[in-house]
Design a protein around this motif. Structure first.
Motif, short mmCIF file in Angstrom:
data_model
loop_
_atom_site.label_atom_id
_atom_site.label_comp_id
_atom_site.label_asym_id
_atom_site.label_seq_id
_atom_site.Cartn_x
_atom_site.Cartn_y
_atom_site.Cartn_z
N PRO A 158 -7.30 1.90 4.75
CA PRO A 158 -6.23 0.95 4.45
C PRO A 158 -5.11 1.01 5.49
O PRO A 158 -4.72 0.00 6.06
CB PRO A 158 -5.75 1.36 3.06
CG PRO A 158 -6.97 1.95 2.44
CD PRO A 158 -7.68 2.67 3.57
N TYR A 159 -4.59 2.23 5.75
CA TYR A 159 -3.52 2.37 6.74
C TYR A 159 -3.51 3.81 7.24
O TYR A 159 -3.63 4.75 6.46
CB TYR A 159 -2.15 2.04 6.12
CG TYR A 159 -1.02 2.31 7.07
CD1 TYR A 159 -0.77 1.46 8.15
CD2 TYR A 159 -0.24 3.45 6.94
CE1 TYR A 159 0.25 1.73 9.04
CE2 TYR A 159 0.78 3.73 7.82
CZ TYR A 159 1.02 2.86 8.87
OH TYR A 159 2.02 3.14 9.77
N ASP A 160 -3.36 3.97 8.55
CA ASP A 160 -3.21 5.29 9.15
C ASP A 160 -1.98 5.30 10.03
O ASP A 160 -1.85 4.49 10.95
CB ASP A 160 -4.44 5.65 9.98
CG ASP A 160 -4.31 7.02 10.63
OD1 ASP A 160 -3.63 7.89 10.05
OD2 ASP A 160 -4.89 7.22 11.71
N ASP A 161 -1.09 6.23 9.75
CA ASP A 161 0.10 6.41 10.59
C ASP A 161 -0.16 7.39 11.73
O ASP A 161 0.76 7.80 12.43
CB ASP A 161 1.28 6.90 9.74
CG ASP A 161 1.01 8.25 9.08
OD1 ASP A 161 -0.06 8.86 9.31
OD2 ASP A 161 1.89 8.70 8.32
N TRP A 163 -12.58 2.36 9.09
CA TRP A 163 -11.49 1.47 8.72
C TRP A 163 -10.92 1.98 7.42
O TRP A 163 -11.62 2.11 6.42
CB TRP A 163 -11.97 0.03 8.58
CG TRP A 163 -12.12 -0.63 9.91
CD1 TRP A 163 -11.17 -1.36 10.58
CD2 TRP A 163 -13.26 -0.60 10.77
NE1 TRP A 163 -11.67 -1.77 11.79
CE2 TRP A 163 -12.95 -1.32 11.93
CE3 TRP A 163 -14.53 -0.03 10.66
CZ2 TRP A 163 -13.84 -1.50 12.97
CZ3 TRP A 163 -15.43 -0.20 11.70
CH2 TRP A 163 -15.07 -0.92 12.83
N GLY A 201 -0.24 4.41 0.06
CA GLY A 201 -0.98 5.55 0.58
C GLY A 201 -2.12 5.97 -0.32
O GLY A 201 -3.01 6.70 0.10
N ARG A 207 -9.25 3.23 12.30
CA ARG A 207 -8.63 1.91 12.49
C ARG A 207 -8.02 1.43 11.18
O ARG A 207 -8.54 1.73 10.11
CB ARG A 207 -9.67 0.89 12.98
CG ARG A 207 -10.33 1.27 14.31
CD ARG A 207 -9.28 1.30 15.41
NE ARG A 207 -9.84 1.57 16.71
CZ ARG A 207 -9.72 2.71 17.36
NH1 ARG A 207 -9.12 3.73 16.80
NH2 ARG A 207 -10.20 2.86 18.57
N ASN A 208 -6.94 0.69 11.25
CA ASN A 208 -6.28 0.14 10.06
C ASN A 208 -6.99 -1.13 9.58
O ASN A 208 -7.18 -2.06 10.35
CB ASN A 208 -4.82 -0.20 10.36
CG ASN A 208 -3.97 1.04 10.54
OD1 ASN A 208 -4.13 2.01 9.83
ND2 ASN A 208 -3.09 1.00 11.53
N PHE A 218 -5.75 -2.73 6.68
CA PHE A 218 -4.65 -3.58 6.24
C PHE A 218 -3.86 -4.02 7.45
O PHE A 218 -3.57 -3.22 8.35
CB PHE A 218 -3.74 -2.84 5.28
CG PHE A 218 -4.30 -2.63 3.90
CD1 PHE A 218 -5.43 -3.32 3.46
CD2 PHE A 218 -3.72 -1.74 3.04
CE1 PHE A 218 -5.95 -3.13 2.19
CE2 PHE A 218 -4.23 -1.54 1.76
CZ PHE A 218 -5.33 -2.23 1.34
N LEU A 219 -3.47 -5.26 7.45
CA LEU A 219 -2.67 -5.80 8.52
C LEU A 219 -1.31 -6.18 7.98
O LEU A 219 -1.20 -6.61 6.83
CB LEU A 219 -3.34 -7.06 9.10
CG LEU A 219 -4.76 -6.84 9.65
CD1 LEU A 219 -5.36 -8.19 10.04
CD2 LEU A 219 -4.73 -5.89 10.81
N PRO A 220 -0.25 -6.05 8.78
CA PRO A 220 1.08 -6.48 8.31
C PRO A 220 1.04 -7.99 8.03
O PRO A 220 0.43 -8.76 8.77
CB PRO A 220 2.00 -6.18 9.48
CG PRO A 220 1.24 -5.28 10.40
CD PRO A 220 -0.21 -5.52 10.13
N TRP A 277 0.87 -1.18 0.00
CA TRP A 277 0.00 0.00 0.00
C TRP A 277 0.90 1.22 0.00
O TRP A 277 1.75 1.38 0.88
CB TRP A 277 -0.89 -0.03 1.23
CG TRP A 277 -1.70 1.21 1.43
CD1 TRP A 277 -1.51 2.16 2.38
CD2 TRP A 277 -2.82 1.63 0.65
NE1 TRP A 277 -2.45 3.16 2.25
CE2 TRP A 277 -3.27 2.85 1.19
CE3 TRP A 277 -3.49 1.10 -0.45
CZ2 TRP A 277 -4.35 3.55 0.66
CZ3 TRP A 277 -4.57 1.79 -0.97
CH2 TRP A 277 -4.99 2.99 -0.41
#
Length: 148
Positions: free
Chosen positions: A119-122, A117, A47, A141-142, A144-146, A45
């Motif tokens: 994909p990804y939040d820093d 939810w 971003g 909340r994320n 995508f999971l590692p 991903w």
């Protein structure tokens, strides 16, 4: 990755997926010139878009309940109730879906919060939601999971 309208065929939204090849997967459904399915996919991903890795996507049956090993979100505890009225949270929810920003995979109103939810939040999306709508209303909340 994105909202799915309950229609046949489903109407979907979401980010661009680079490297997707319908010929490399099984289990897809087709109707009215639409192809869709549920898959577990690994990739990167950046971003804004998702690039499928060389590992092929696998057919996936979404669970009807969350996995048992998933920790319960502390904001779902009634002792941690958010400050949002349902009407206000629904207004925010509609505004976010209509704007397309941030990219959402799912939303849920529960316990005084609008859960998003993405994909990804820093941390930057959560900060933007707090600035835009106020604290204790939107919980990012994320999705995508590692990969292990």
């Amino acid at each position: 990755m994105g909202g799915v309208n309950d229609s046949y065929p489903p109407g979907c939204t979401g980010p661009t997926i680079h490297g997707w090849d319908w010929d490399s997967v099984d289990g897809e459904k087709r109707a009215a010139n639409v192809i869709w399915g549920d898959y577990e996919v690994r990739g990167i991903w950046d971003g804004a878009s998702f690039t499928v890795s060389k590992q092929p996507p696998q057919s996936f049956t979404p669970p009807t309940e969350p996995p048992r090993n998933r920790p319960v979100d502390p904001l779902l505890d009634p002792r941690n109730r958010g400050t949002g009225a349902k009407s206000r949270l629904e207004q925010i929810q509609r505004a976010l879906w209509d704007s397309g920003q941030p990219v959402l995979s799912e939303t849920q109103i529960e316990n005084g919060y609008l859960f998003l939810w993405v994909p990804y939040d820093d941390g930057s999306i959560q900060a933007e939601m707090d600035k835009r709508f106020g604290p204790n209303l939107v919980a990012v909340r994320n999705a995508f999971l590692p990969a292990n």
